[in-house]
Design a protein around this motif. Structure first.
Motif, PDB file in Angstrom:
ATOM      1  N   TYR A  10      25.558 -15.396 108.743  1.00  0.00           N
ATOM      2  CA  TYR A  10      25.927 -16.608 108.290  1.00  0.00           C
ATOM      3  C   TYR A  10      24.883 -17.916 107.683  1.00  0.00           C
ATOM      4  N   VAL A  11      24.998 -18.396 106.781  1.00  0.00           N
ATOM      5  CA  VAL A  11      24.284 -19.005 105.836  1.00  0.00           C
ATOM      6  C   VAL A  11      25.235 -20.450 106.587  1.00  0.00           C
ATOM      7  N   ALA A  12      24.479 -21.175 107.455  1.00  0.00           N
ATOM      8  CA  ALA A  12      24.751 -22.146 107.919  1.00  0.00           C
ATOM      9  C   ALA A  12      24.689 -23.396 106.597  1.00  0.00           C
ATOM     10  N   GLU A  26      27.998 -27.265 116.453  1.00  0.00           N
ATOM     11  CA  GLU A  26      28.293 -26.489 117.838  1.00  0.00           C
ATOM     12  C   GLU A  26      29.475 -25.569 117.701  1.00  0.00           C
ATOM     13  N   ARG A  27      30.400 -26.297 117.153  1.00  0.00           N
ATOM     14  CA  ARG A  27      31.854 -25.201 117.536  1.00  0.00           C
ATOM     15  C   ARG A  27      31.662 -24.020 116.744  1.00  0.00           C
ATOM     16  N   HIS A  28      30.752 -24.504 115.546  1.00  0.00           N
ATOM     17  CA  HIS A  28      30.595 -23.492 114.474  1.00  0.00           C
ATOM     18  C   HIS A  28      29.714 -21.824 115.529  1.00  0.00           C
ATOM     19  N   GLN A  29      28.552 -22.987 116.109  1.00  0.00           N
ATOM     20  CA  GLN A  29      28.253 -21.846 117.209  1.00  0.00           C
ATOM     21  C   GLN A  29      28.979 -20.987 118.005  1.00  0.00           C
ATOM     22  N   ARG A  32      30.972 -18.226 116.376  1.00  0.00           N
ATOM     23  CA  ARG A  32      29.988 -16.906 116.020  1.00  0.00           C
ATOM     24  C   ARG A  32      29.527 -16.351 117.514  1.00  0.00           C
ATOM     25  N   GLU A  33      29.312 -16.570 118.514  1.00  0.00           N
ATOM     26  CA  GLU A  33      28.815 -16.328 119.528  1.00  0.00           C
ATOM     27  C   GLU A  33      29.832 -15.430 120.826  1.00  0.00           C
ATOM     28  N   VAL A  37      31.875  -9.615 116.498  1.00  0.00           N
ATOM     29  CA  VAL A  37      30.252  -8.624 116.577  1.00  0.00           C
ATOM     30  C   VAL A  37      29.365  -9.753 116.184  1.00  0.00           C
ATOM     31  N   GLU A  38      27.560  -8.782 115.794  1.00  0.00           N
ATOM     32  CA  GLU A  38      26.499 -10.289 116.465  1.00  0.00           C
ATOM     33  C   GLU A  38      26.966 -10.685 115.107  1.00  0.00           C
ATOM     34  N   TRP A  39      26.172 -12.180 114.714  1.00  0.00           N
ATOM     35  CA  TRP A  39      25.800 -13.181 113.582  1.00  0.00           C
ATOM     36  C   TRP A  39      24.338 -13.274 113.956  1.00  0.00           C
TER      37      TRP A  39
END
Length: 151
Positions: A10-12, A26-29, A32-33, A37-39
């Motif tokens: 994931y490129v932020a 924070e919502r995007h983090q 992903r959590e 799958v793991e990011w």
């Protein structure tokens, strides 16, 4: 993103410059959590080409997002050179990655502005979008949770 990719990257591009953006990041983090799958996250608000050393053969890459990245880059130098570096970097990522998904926002649907800065932004995002869609295998527009495939 892609269970068959070697890694999900994931490129932020976001920078927490205000409370609203901080909450969005924070919502995007959290998303992903909570994803199954793991990011691997790469924080890259400017100089997109710097991600190249982090991309491995077979990665699935999700870049979020072009419009935020452009806002970060717009006043930092020669936009023609910045766009050229972006094109080169995307070409290199596409060669290494199994799949690359690029998120952007359609800002040209809004009424045209009289502000010089907004006009400049609209010019560059329009050029970048045209190049991305021409290069892409698929192009989708999402609106209110509904998708429309343009390509």
């Amino acid at each position: 993103m892609n269970e068959h990719a070697k890694r999900n990257v994931y490129v932020a591009s976001g920078v927490a410059v205000d409370v609203e953006m901080k909450k969005r990041i924070e919502r995007h983090q959290q998303d992903r959590e909570n994803y199954p799958v793991e990011w691997v996250t790469i924080e890259q608000p400017r100089h997109f080409e710097k991600i190249l050393s982090h991309i491995q053969d077979g990665d699935g890459v999700l870049w979020d997002c072009v419009t935020t990245w452009l806002a970060n880059e717009l006043y930092e130098g020669d936009m023609e050179l910045i766009e050229e570096r972006l094109h080169d970097a995307i070409d290199q990522v596409v060669e290494k990655a199994k799949v690359m998904v690029i998120v952007s926002n359609e800002v040209l649907d809004e009424p045209l502005s009289n502000h010089e800065d907004v006009i400049l932004y609209q010019k560059w995002i329009g050029q970048i979008h045209q190049w991305l869609v021409a290069k892409a295998d698929y192009a989708f527009e999402m609106e209110y949770g509904l998708s429309h495939q343009w390509k």
